[in-house]
Design an enzyme around this catalytic site. Structure first.
Site, PDB file in Angstrom:
ATOM      1  N   ARG A 147       5.216  24.229 -32.952  1.00 50.04           N
ATOM      2  CA  ARG A 147       4.187  23.708 -33.857  1.00 50.04           C
ATOM      3  C   ARG A 147       4.335  24.187 -35.291  1.00 50.04           C
ATOM      4  O   ARG A 147       3.493  23.884 -36.121  1.00 50.04           O
ATOM      5  CB  ARG A 147       2.783  23.997 -33.312  1.00 50.04           C
ATOM      6  CG  ARG A 147       2.562  23.341 -31.979  1.00 50.04           C
ATOM      7  CD  ARG A 147       1.123  23.173 -31.551  1.00 50.04           C
ATOM      8  NE  ARG A 147       1.152  22.307 -30.389  1.00 50.04           N
ATOM      9  CZ  ARG A 147       1.420  22.730 -29.153  1.00 50.04           C
ATOM     10  NH1 ARG A 147       1.612  24.009 -28.914  1.00 50.04           N
ATOM     11  NH2 ARG A 147       1.490  21.869 -28.166  1.00 50.04           N
TER      12      ARG A 147
ATOM     13  N   GLY B  82       1.537  29.983 -21.749  1.00 47.08           N
ATOM     14  CA  GLY B  82       1.835  30.307 -20.352  1.00 47.08           C
ATOM     15  C   GLY B  82       0.594  30.257 -19.477  1.00 47.08           C
ATOM     16  O   GLY B  82       0.587  30.788 -18.377  1.00 47.08           O
TER      17      GLY B  82
ATOM     18  N   GLU C 261      -0.515  28.096 -17.646  1.00 51.38           N
ATOM     19  CA  GLU C 261      -0.302  27.443 -16.348  1.00 51.38           C
ATOM     20  C   GLU C 261       0.594  28.294 -15.446  1.00 51.38           C
ATOM     21  O   GLU C 261       1.027  27.865 -14.390  1.00 51.38           O
ATOM     22  CB  GLU C 261       0.335  26.066 -16.561  1.00 51.38           C
ATOM     23  CG  GLU C 261      -0.673  24.977 -16.900  1.00 51.38           C
ATOM     24  CD  GLU C 261      -1.415  25.199 -18.201  1.00 51.38           C
ATOM     25  OE1 GLU C 261      -0.762  25.480 -19.220  1.00 51.38           O
ATOM     26  OE2 GLU C 261      -2.656  25.128 -18.199  1.00 51.38           O
TER      27      GLU C 261
ATOM     28  N   ASP D 131      -9.657  22.799 -17.313  1.00 46.91           N
ATOM     29  CA  ASP D 131      -8.543  22.870 -18.263  1.00 46.91           C
ATOM     30  C   ASP D 131      -9.021  22.501 -19.665  1.00 46.91           C
ATOM     31  O   ASP D 131      -8.282  21.915 -20.446  1.00 46.91           O
ATOM     32  CB  ASP D 131      -7.395  21.935 -17.810  1.00 46.91           C
ATOM     33  CG  ASP D 131      -6.073  22.267 -18.495  1.00 46.91           C
ATOM     34  OD1 ASP D 131      -5.923  23.388 -19.013  1.00 46.91           O
ATOM     35  OD2 ASP D 131      -5.198  21.389 -18.516  1.00 46.91           O
TER      36      ASP D 131
ATOM     37  N   ASP E  93      -9.137  23.752 -22.557  1.00 45.62           N
ATOM     38  CA  ASP E  93      -8.637  24.671 -23.584  1.00 45.62           C
ATOM     39  C   ASP E  93      -9.299  24.461 -24.927  1.00 45.62           C
ATOM     40  O   ASP E  93      -9.552  23.321 -25.302  1.00 45.62           O
ATOM     41  CB  ASP E  93      -7.155  24.387 -23.895  1.00 45.62           C
ATOM     42  CG  ASP E  93      -6.208  24.752 -22.808  1.00 45.62           C
ATOM     43  OD1 ASP E  93      -6.392  24.282 -21.699  1.00 45.62           O
ATOM     44  OD2 ASP E  93      -5.271  25.512 -23.100  1.00 45.62           O
TER      45      ASP E  93
END
Ligand SMILES: [Cu+2]
Length: 687
Positions: A140, A200, A202, A313, A315
């Site tokens: 990114r 990380g 996951e 999930d 985030d």
């Protein structure tokens, strides 16, 4: 005698003052000044400056003349990051007429910002067999200071290059990729410190912010986003267990920093295992939170959790944005972040308290998931719909925070919806945040997952049901009310990594996954200009000036999560530009499910073939009952083929080169997905 002593003491005090100055003086006063000030001719950090506002003060290109904009130059980056497993999400940096850009393969190029000519190149030589990749190969962006360029690599190293030559000056391993760690977010540089997140979530990792000495690469301090026993937040994890030590909570994106308050701010990602909350009763700090630390020491100052005990999930993956505003006649210091929930969270950055209002409301419960009793609901508008439409074949469906267990449950926004990694610019002229959103429903299912170091640890899945629509929204949210000022519906998903930037010329520049770059009126959202780049144009644009001429630049290299066409180009536009548009690339999918023609009688399915990592080939095949189909992984990452009807059939995880045969005896239509990458679809029609 008395006088002599006094003089000596005075001298000593002057000396110690000088020493203090030497130890605290900015390591790169020019970059530090640019980072603190409004964004002008240079663009020296991922978010433009320390605020992450992505607001350029340049006005040469404005609402009256933007229609004349054409390509000034386009440079292809020699095939770096070109292919189906890569995404191009970095904002180029520009300083003194030189552009620096990093691709999805962690390769860095220095280009003449006026002509696009190559000045130097750094090829990362990164291990192509890295298997701990959750969501595409991506970098990114960069940071700069002290004559160096800084970036994180997929192998969890932070690297510094000499900005003049591209030679490696230092390289520091934060962790090992084999243990599930990686770095995809752009770091932040300020006053001799490089701040880097880690990914990380996951893979059962322990998230953290790491501060490195910019000159040496030495780790100065690290702040874990998951508390150890007795630390702040440890009371939100089950006592006497070590679930917090593998709870994810990674940092996906660039921090922001307020030099006056001396605080560094960042957003924290999902809890691990993502979809299984059964063993981690409690709010699970600091998952899905905004956190403020003392910038020099890493000492905790405040936090705000957006989703308690996250099992969706959800985030916080978009970079935090600092802004100053006036509310009820009072000047306030704000911080905001756009979530996957579809809301913008607006807080007071001095103390982390809501600036406009966020209510804790009771939510539906699922005792087996140990769901939180209440969740934060920001006052104002969401940018995407927050309820799933019921659908035949699915017993359960619900709105945001609907819990689930082992029966697939439709929920909107999905964990890959709302605002994901995409940045959210802010204009002090309009007072609006510009929020990219993805509209996509997921069927969530929980299952048990065993923790093994370096292996996927997610405890469930979410896939968009076959035939459901996928599109996007682009919304101006008023920072004073958290309400929609205007909203454009977009044909494609743009919250997954789509980028935009706003200018004092009254324009919002943004790319689209179908290859178009657009300029919108920042006040009204009206489209004023559109240009086809020929490649998926998902990266956030930047604005800069060389020799009195204003340029707009965007990396066009496609994006896995948005389904856009891949490429390896940087496009730059100006009012004096001469280049016209290219042919459009294949457009992204707008309906979930397998695509392509139905192959007749094909009994061999390749996964990740033809440089398209996240795909089955053929994706659709028609066979006779009793046929055995062989699935072979020819991609770089571990994949599987798993029936969408739970427990029906599956290949299990296939490493590169592995095969598995499955016999289909029952006539009918069998849909399947890849569990780690639930945006991959296949179909087998058995006659
Ligand atoms: Cu896969």
């Amino acid at each position: 005698m008395h006088r002599y002593l006094q003089r000596t003491l005075q001298l000593l005090s002057v000396l110690s003052g000088l020493l203090w100055l030497a130890s605290t003086a900015a390591a790169d006063p020019e970059i530090d000044r640019l980072l603190r000030g409004p964004i002008g001719k240079d663009w020296v950090t991922n978010g433009g400056n320390l605020t992450n506002q992505r607001y350029s003060t340049l006005t040469q290109i404005n609402t009256t003349n933007v229609k004349q904009l054409k390509g000034a130059w386009m440079t292809r980056l020699k095939g770096s990051g070109l292919g189906g497993k890569y995404s191009f999400e970095a904002s180029p940096l520009v300083k003194d007429g030189i552009m620096y850009v990093v691709t999805g393969n962690d390769d860095v190029f220095a280009l003449d910002a006026k002509t696009g000519a190559f000045l130097w190149e750094y090829w990362s030589g990164i291990d192509q067999t890295i298997s701990t990749v959750c969501c595409g190969w991506v970098n990114r962006g960069l940071a700069m200071g002290d004559g160096l360029l800084f970036f994180g690599q997929f192998d969890a190293n932070v690297v510094a290059l000499d900005a003049k030559t591209g030679k490696v000056v230092w390289k520091t391993a934060i962790e090992k990729w084999q243990d599930g760690y990686g770095i995809t977010g752009a770091p932040l540089y300020y006053e001799g410190i490089v701040y880097s997140g880690i990914t990380g979530g996951e893979f059962g990792v322990r998230g953290r912010l790491t501060a490195l000495d910019a000159k040496t690469g030495e780790i100065k301090w690290r702040w874990y986003t998951l508390p150890g026993p007795g630390e702040i937040g440890s009371e939100t994890w089950p006592a006497g267990t070590d679930h917090a030590m593998r709870g994810g909570a990674t940092i996906w994106n660039t921090p922001a920093l307020d030099p006056e308050l001396g605080l560094v701010y960042f957003a924290v990602g999902n809890c691990g295992p993502d979809y299984d909350g059964a063993m981690r009763e409690g709010d699970n700090l600091f998952c899905t939170s905004i956190v403020a630390l003392k910038a020099k020491t890493g000492e905790y100052v405040w936090h705000f959790q957006q989703v308690h005990h996250d099992i969706w999930d959800y985030d916080a993956a978009s970079p935090v944005v600092l802004f100053d505003t006036v509310i009820n006649g009072e000047p306030r210091k704000g911080i905001a972040e756009a979530g996957r929930t579809g809301w913008v969270y607006i807080l007071d950055r001095t103390n982390g308290k809501p600036l406009i209002g966020i209510e804790e409301r009771p939510v539906p419960q699922e005792p087996r998931q140990k769901t939180a009793k209440t969740q934060p609901y920001p006052v104002g508008d969401a940018t995407v719909p927050q309820c799933a439409e019921p659908m035949a074949g699915y017993e359960n469906s619900g709105c945001i925070f609907e819990p689930f267990w082992e029966t697939p449950t439709l929920i909107q926004p999905s964990g890959i919806g709302g605002t994901n990694w995409s940045p959210m610019p802010y204009s002090p002229d309009t007072g609006y945040f510009y929020v990219p959103g993805t509209v996509r429903t997921s069927a969530f299912t929980r299952y048990s997952d065993k923790y093994v170091v370096g292996k996927r640890y997610v405890g469930g899945t979410q896939a968009a049901p076959i035939g459901t629509p996928m599109f996007g929204t682009f919304t101006a949210i008023d920072s004073r009310t958290n309400k929609i000022a205007w909203q454009n519906k977009t044909q494609y998903r743009i919250g997954g990594s789509g980028g935009s930037t706003v200018t004092a010329g009254g324009l919002v520049f943004r790319g689209e996954p179908d290859g178009n770059v657009l300029a919108l009126d920042a006040k009204t959202g009206e489209e004023l200009w559109r240009f086809q780049t020929g490649f998926g144009a998902d990266a956030p644009p930047v604005v800069y000036e060389v020799d009195g001429e204003q340029f707009v630049a965007i990396g066009t290299g496609g994006n896995q999560l948005q389904g856009s066409a891949y490429g390896d180009a940087v496009w730059v536009f100006s009012l004096n530009g001469k280049l016209g548009p290219l042919w459009p690339p294949p457009p992204p999918q707008t309906v979930a499910g397998p695509t392509g023609p139905i192959a007749a009688g094909v009994d061999a399915v390749k996964i990740g073939d033809q440089n398209v990592e996240y795909s089955y080939w053929p994706a659709r095949t028609r066979i006779k009952a009793g046929t055995t189909v062989t699935f072979t992984n020819v991609g770089d990452l571990p994949h599987d083929a798993t029936a969408m009807v739970r427990d029906a059939w599956g290949t299990g995880v296939l490493a590169k080169g592995e095969s598995k045969a499955v016999t289909f005896s029952k006539p009918g239509i069998h849909y399947y997905i890849c569990t780690p990458h639930p945006w991959m679809y296949g179909q087998i029609i058995v006659e």
